[in-house]
Design an enzyme around this catalytic site. Structure first.
Site, PDB file in Angstrom:
ATOM      1  N   PHE A 151     -11.101  -1.722  -4.772  1.00 35.91           N
ATOM      2  CA  PHE A 151     -10.923  -0.326  -4.342  1.00 35.91           C
ATOM      3  C   PHE A 151     -12.000   0.155  -3.386  1.00 35.91           C
ATOM      4  O   PHE A 151     -12.370   1.322  -3.371  1.00 35.91           O
ATOM      5  CB  PHE A 151     -10.750   0.606  -5.552  1.00 35.91           C
ATOM      6  CG  PHE A 151      -9.366   0.461  -6.129  1.00 35.91           C
ATOM      7  CD1 PHE A 151      -9.038  -0.658  -6.886  1.00 35.91           C
ATOM      8  CD2 PHE A 151      -8.382   1.394  -5.865  1.00 35.91           C
ATOM      9  CE1 PHE A 151      -7.745  -0.844  -7.357  1.00 35.91           C
ATOM     10  CE2 PHE A 151      -7.084   1.217  -6.346  1.00 35.91           C
ATOM     11  CZ  PHE A 151      -6.766   0.091  -7.095  1.00 35.91           C
TER      12      PHE A 151
ATOM     13  N   CYS B  97       0.095   9.030  -8.024  1.00 38.40           N
ATOM     14  CA  CYS B  97      -0.963   9.132  -9.040  1.00 38.40           C
ATOM     15  C   CYS B  97      -2.287   9.673  -8.506  1.00 38.40           C
ATOM     16  O   CYS B  97      -2.733  10.748  -8.919  1.00 38.40           O
ATOM     17  CB  CYS B  97      -1.176   7.773  -9.683  1.00 38.40           C
ATOM     18  SG  CYS B  97       0.347   7.114 -10.370  1.00 38.40           S
TER      19      CYS B  97
HETATM   20  C1  UGA Z   1      -2.953   3.816  -9.756  1.00 36.14           C
HETATM   21  C2  UGA Z   1      -3.990   3.070 -10.612  1.00 36.14           C
HETATM   22  O1  UGA Z   1      -4.537   1.974  -9.880  1.00 36.14           O
HETATM   23  C3  UGA Z   1      -3.338   2.556 -11.909  1.00 36.14           C
HETATM   24  O2  UGA Z   1      -4.331   1.949 -12.719  1.00 36.14           O
HETATM   25  C4  UGA Z   1      -2.707   3.744 -12.640  1.00 36.14           C
HETATM   26  O3  UGA Z   1      -2.058   3.350 -13.834  1.00 36.14           O
HETATM   27  C5  UGA Z   1      -1.687   4.398 -11.723  1.00 36.14           C
HETATM   28  O4  UGA Z   1      -2.361   4.852 -10.529  1.00 36.14           O
HETATM   29  C6  UGA Z   1      -1.082   5.569 -12.477  1.00 36.14           C
HETATM   30  O5  UGA Z   1      -1.804   6.530 -12.755  1.00 36.14           O
HETATM   31  O6  UGA Z   1       0.088   5.499 -12.866  1.00 36.14           O
HETATM   32  P1  UGA Z   1      -1.010   3.086  -8.066  1.00 36.14           P
HETATM   33  O7  UGA Z   1      -1.006   4.518  -7.644  1.00 36.14           O
HETATM   34  O8  UGA Z   1       0.279   2.432  -8.406  1.00 36.14           O
HETATM   35  O9  UGA Z   1      -1.965   2.878  -9.346  1.00 36.14           O
HETATM   36  O10 UGA Z   1      -1.630   2.215  -6.878  1.00 36.14           O
HETATM   37  P2  UGA Z   1      -3.089   1.688  -6.472  1.00 36.14           P
HETATM   38  O11 UGA Z   1      -3.028   0.240  -6.304  1.00 36.14           O
HETATM   39  O12 UGA Z   1      -4.128   2.229  -7.345  1.00 36.14           O
HETATM   40  O13 UGA Z   1      -3.249   2.324  -5.010  1.00 36.14           O
HETATM   41  C7  UGA Z   1      -3.338   3.739  -4.814  1.00 36.14           C
HETATM   42  C8  UGA Z   1      -3.578   4.045  -3.358  1.00 36.14           C
HETATM   43  O14 UGA Z   1      -4.904   3.692  -2.967  1.00 36.14           O
HETATM   44  C9  UGA Z   1      -2.660   3.320  -2.377  1.00 36.14           C
HETATM   45  O15 UGA Z   1      -2.233   4.225  -1.372  1.00 36.14           O
HETATM   46  C10 UGA Z   1      -3.534   2.229  -1.787  1.00 36.14           C
HETATM   47  O16 UGA Z   1      -3.126   1.843  -0.507  1.00 36.14           O
HETATM   48  C11 UGA Z   1      -4.883   2.938  -1.774  1.00 36.14           C
HETATM   49  N1  UGA Z   1      -6.039   2.014  -1.777  1.00 36.14           N
HETATM   50  C12 UGA Z   1      -6.252   1.187  -2.830  1.00 36.14           C
HETATM   51  C13 UGA Z   1      -6.937   2.045  -0.726  1.00 36.14           C
HETATM   52  O17 UGA Z   1      -6.780   2.819   0.250  1.00 36.14           O
HETATM   53  N2  UGA Z   1      -8.036   1.218  -0.770  1.00 36.14           N
HETATM   54  C14 UGA Z   1      -8.262   0.388  -1.803  1.00 36.14           C
HETATM   55  O18 UGA Z   1      -9.285  -0.324  -1.773  1.00 36.14           O
HETATM   56  C15 UGA Z   1      -7.349   0.357  -2.851  1.00 36.14           C
END
Ligand code: UGA
Length: 457
Positions: free
Chosen positions: A271, A282
């Site tokens: 992240f 989320c």
């Molecule tokens: C997130 C959490 O990671 C889960 O643990 C949690 O259960 C979920 O929310 C929830 O509350 O239901 P999610 O929203 O599915 O999961 O996706 P993520 O993989 O966390 O990504 C979230 C956003 O952050 C995406 O737009 C992704 O592109 C962005 N991101 C992620 C970044 O910009 N940089 C990163 O290094 C990682």
């Protein structure tokens, strides 16, 4: 001893995944859904969204009779020992959580609930929600126990996250109910091999070295663990994005910087990917919800305000950076191909997607002629309401690139990573690639004769 019968209220991302897993771990599961399209999908053994591995499990569960889709609270709840509420908690215009679905589901469920059953809140709610539901439960005198059991799955890897979980958090004051909920996950852990086989998961894709922690906490702690975990991850992303701006100004490369930071185990690599910011159902809502919860309790979470502001700034920042590299510095009548619309790769979900924000700013405010392509996002109807009507939706990456002066990679789908730079050069009319996800190799792109713009590099 017979396994408890389970109802899952709500067939959204969390509900469908949980229903598929519990039903394939041997439980009899009711998927209680009032939306006719979602219900009909479940009854056919399909999910309304794209998520790898889910459909084979749903299909098997419906065929074998272990998963029953229904819109009747009476039918489902009156036969269930454990009820999981997975209904949506959207945000209100002021950023606080809209609990109307959560409370309405609880009210209706309690009416039909079996005495001594367990009511589990699984979808994300602000701290303090469980206390309100417990008051409702107490008013019925049926001795129904309340357990907060937040979900930690990520869309795009929902099944793997939920079956090979690193932790299960269970919060509540009834220790017997807490144990029963934990036992359901222990039983899922025992069924891992069968689930992997049925879903067609390759051994290589199965996480190794899991801790499988079972944490039992108070109800409020469980609620706060969930939102703070998401808020902390959002904070990491916004931190990386703010350092990316400094890297741009100072001539450093954020990918190298975050690699260097993340190799300290106290910080970790996850992240810290800089780019167009976080979206989805989320992080944006949990960050604003946490800020609202704080204010309700007289606590100002300035750190989260800053994370949210940083996140909002990223699409505009990237567009401004790109504008310095295109002709006269404006996008008027320039043709722009946006690659990616989902809020992240491997999902069809485009809720609060920064990719859509970039496309809309380009089309509405910058006067660009915009085309967009995403491998999955346009299979869901919701996206058309979000996307500016002048934007042309393409069915292939090549169709989107054709005649475009520049391409913006707005979601890091493998398809965009895998496409050879020489092919970008071949199909694109212009020469500018804006990598809003920092997912391409800048040198390889330059070697193909293209101009590369990343975020913080
Ligand atoms: C997130 C959490 O990671 C889960 O643990 C949690 O259960 C979920 O929310 C929830 O509350 O239901 P999610 O929203 O599915 O999961 O996706 P993520 O993989 O966390 O990504 C979230 C956003 O952050 C995406 O737009 C992704 O592109 C962005 N991101 C992620 C970044 O910009 N940089 C990163 O290094 C990682």
């Amino acid at each position: 001893m017979a396994l408890p019968t389970i109802t899952i209220i709500g067939s959204g991302y969390v509900g469908v995944t949980s229903a598929a897993i519990f039903a394939n771990a041997g439980y009899r599961v009711y998927a209680l859904e009032i939306n006719p399209e979602r219900l009909s999908a479940i009854q056919k053994g399909q999910s309304f969204f794209y998520e790898e591995y889910i459909n084979p499990l749903l299909h098997h569960a419906v065929e074998s009779g272990s998963l029953i889709g229904t819109n009747s609270y009476k039918e489902a709840i009156s036969q269930s020992d454990v009820v999981f509420s997975c209904v949506g908690t959207p945000d209100k215009p002021d950023g606080s959580s809209d609990l109307s679905y959560v409370m309405a589901a609880a009210k209706e469920a309690i009416e039909y609930a079996k005495p001594n059953s367990i009511y589990v809140q699984k979808s994300t709610v602000p701290v303090g929600t469980g206390a309100k539901i417990e008051d409702l439960l107490a008013s019925q005198n049926k001795n129904i126990a309340y357990v907060s059991n937040p979900e930690f799955l990520r869309e795009g890897s929902a099944l793997i996250d939920s079956v090979w979980f690193d932790r299960v958090v269970v919060g509540g004051s009834n220790s017997e109910a807490n144990k029963k909920v934990n036992d359901i996950y222990k039983h899922v852990a025992l069924a891992r091999e069968a689930i992997a086989m049925r879903a067609g998961i390759d051994a290589d894709n199965i996480p190794k070295g899991l801790k499988n922690e079972y944490l039992t906490t108070t109800r409020s702690s469980a609620e706060l663990i969930k939102v703070s975990a998401n808020a902390f991850l959002a904070l990491k992303i916004s931190f990386a994005n703010s350092i990316a701006k400094l890297a741009d100004a100072a001539g450093a490369d954020i990918v190298q910087v975050t690699e260097g930071i993340g190799s300290d185990p106290r910080i970790g690599r996850a992240f810290l990917n800089a780019g167009r910011g976080y979206g989805g159902g989320c992080f944006p809502k949990d960050v604003s919800g946490l800020i609202s919860s704080g204010l309700e309790h007289g606590v100002e979470l300035n750190i989260m305000q800053a994370a949210s502001a940083e996140n909002h700034s990223m699409p505009g920042y990237i567009i401004k950076k790109a504008s310095r590299h295109i002709g006269d510095g404006t996008f008027a009548n320039k043709r722009v191909a946006i690659l990616g619309a989902a809020f992240k790769a491997n999902t069809s979900d485009s809720r609060k997607s920064p990719a859509i924000k970039i496309a809309n700013i380009m089309s509405e405010k910058m006067g660009a002629v915009v085309s967009i392509y995403d491998p999955k996002a346009f299979s869901e109807d919701g996206i058309y309401k979000e996307l500016h009507s002048d934007i042309l939706v393409c069915s292939t990456v090549v169709a989107s690139l054709q005649d475009a002066d520049m391409a913006i990679i707005a979601t890091d789908w493998q398809e965009f990573r895998d496409m050879a730079p020489i092919d970008y050069a071949k199909h694109l009319k212009g020469t500018l690639i804006v990598d809003a996800m920092n997912c391409l190799d800048p040198d390889a792109v330059r070697q193909a004769g293209l101009k590369y713009i990343g975020v913080g590099r």
